[in-house]
Structure formats: C-alpha cells, structure tokens
Design a protein around this motif. Structure first.
Motif, PDB file in Angstrom:
ATOM      1  N   ASP A 199      -7.784  -2.329  18.625  1.00  0.00           N
ATOM      2  CA  ASP A 199      -8.200  -3.528  17.901  1.00  0.00           C
ATOM      3  C   ASP A 199      -9.719  -3.569  17.761  1.00  0.00           C
ATOM      4  N   ARG A 203     -11.680  -3.900  14.285  1.00  0.00           N
ATOM      5  CA  ARG A 203     -12.543  -5.070  14.032  1.00  0.00           C
ATOM      6  C   ARG A 203     -13.954  -4.648  13.664  1.00  0.00           C
ATOM      7  N   PRO A 210      -8.492 -10.035  12.676  1.00  0.00           N
ATOM      8  CA  PRO A 210      -7.241 -10.124  13.449  1.00  0.00           C
ATOM      9  C   PRO A 210      -5.978 -10.217  12.591  1.00  0.00           C
ATOM     10  N   ILE A 213      -5.282  -6.847  11.030  1.00  0.00           N
ATOM     11  CA  ILE A 213      -4.883  -5.913  12.090  1.00  0.00           C
ATOM     12  C   ILE A 213      -3.395  -6.105  12.421  1.00  0.00           C
TER      13      ILE A 213
END
Length: 222
Positions: A199, A203, A210, A213
C-alpha cells in the motif's frame, strides 16, 4: 485516394494465398460474383493485438457474420472478418467503413513478415515464465535482427516497447494512461506487479489513493 489504394491492392495481391476454399466447378457468373462465399479473419497488425487474434489471421468461416460476432466483441479493435467472393477476390462492395480501413491499411506483400514478427513478439510479451526485464531484452534482440529491422520499424511507435507494457497496465480498472506511466516509471511494470506492491508503494504514485488501491486489489489479474 482510397479508391486508388483499393485498385492497387486488387492488382497486386487480390487473392488469398492460403486456406482458400475450393472454387465451385461450374462457371462463375456475374451474379455469383456479387455473393459472399466466405469470410476470412484479418488481424490488426499491431504490437497491441493479442496473440490469440494474430494466430487466427487467415481463418476462414462460411457462416453468416452474426454468428461470428462473439469473437468480434471480445476482440474489438483486434481485427475484422473480411468477406470474399466465389472467385477468391475481396467483396469490396460489401465492406463496411471499418472493414475497408482495416483491409486497405494492412494488406500487401509486407503483411506476412509483419505477422510473423508480431506473433513472436506477443509470444515473448505474453509469457508467464519470463520476468519483465527478460521480456524487454528478448524484444530488443528480436527487432534488432537483420531480417526484422525494416519490418519492425514500420510498426514501432516512438516509445516502443514501453508503450505496449504501459497499455497493459491500463487493463486495471481505474488506471488510465497517465497513472499507468507513473506506475511504469516507478518500476511497477505489469498488472501483477502492481497488485503485489505494498500500500505504501502504491500511495507514493501520483493519483493513487486508498480507494483506488482497494479497487486494484479486488481485481483478478491473469
């Protein structure tokens, strides 16, 4: 200009060179020449065309076009079914504008060498065994071969082969061309590599947060 191109194609390579269905034994009449005898799949000659469609180039079908539509829907932009008359010539009068564009743009004596090169390229590109860096090395070697340089140069874009890999990244929902370029430059060069990234790595890519993702994680990647 378009009709000059058509006349040139008809005079230089009008007939099928392989897999041509046998002509009827009876004399061909003017009326029969206006009838479609069969359709032949004409793959789009592009590094972006999937291997399955390139390998189907030249496939002959006798069914009515609606029976062939499922393949065309799943392979939109990968090629088209070109109608032929009983004498083996293209039924020019029956071509749609899309078929006309496909046929006139990619016919001629260079078609077979281009097709062979593209099939080998896609075999490398779609390999499930090779790492992306190995793929790039083999692709560079492929297009640099003496017999392939002139053929490859007529097909390559300014950013080849990166552009083909970047386009593959856009198959992830929510990833457009700009985000795909950011991913590529960050070293995430395949959809599988994007999904495997942490993550934090994702990012760090401009435009990926988010919500995106989570969307990326939810997708099935071949």
């Amino acid at each position: 200009m378009i009709w000059q191109r058509i006349r040139s194609l008809l005079s230089s390579s009008p007939r099928l060179e392989r897999d041509t269905p046998p002509l009827p034994s009876e004399e061909i009449t003017v009326t029969s020449l206006q009838t479609i005898a069969f359709w032949r799949y004409h793959a789009r000659l592009s590094f972006h065309t999937p291997l399955t469609y390139l390998k189907r180039d030249g496939e002959v079908r006798r069914q009515h076009p609606p029976e062939l539509q499922p393949m065309q829907r799943s392979g939109k932009g990968c090629g088209d079914w070109i109608p032929y008359r009983f004498d083996g010539f293209v039924a020019v009068a029956e071509l749609s504008s899309a078929q006309m564009e496909c046929w006139t743009a990619e016919s001629g004596v260079q078609r077979e060498p281009k097709l062979r090169l593209l099939i080998r390229f896609r075999e490398i590109f779609e390999s499930k065994v090779l790492h992306v860096d190995q793929k790039l090395m083999q692709i560079y070697a492929l297009v640099d071969q003496d017999g392939a340089r002139s053929v490859a140069s007529s097909l390559m874009g300014e950013h080849f082969p990166d552009d083909v890999f970047v386009a593959e990244l856009t198959t992830l929902r929510g990833i457009g061309l700009q985000k795909a370029l950011h991913l590529w430059n960050a070293g995430l060069r395949t959809p599988a590599m994007v999904q495997a990234a942490s993550d934090a790595e994702l990012r760090a890519i401009r435009g990926i947060g988010p919500k995106l993702i989570a969307q990326i994680r939810s997708q099935a990647v071949a």
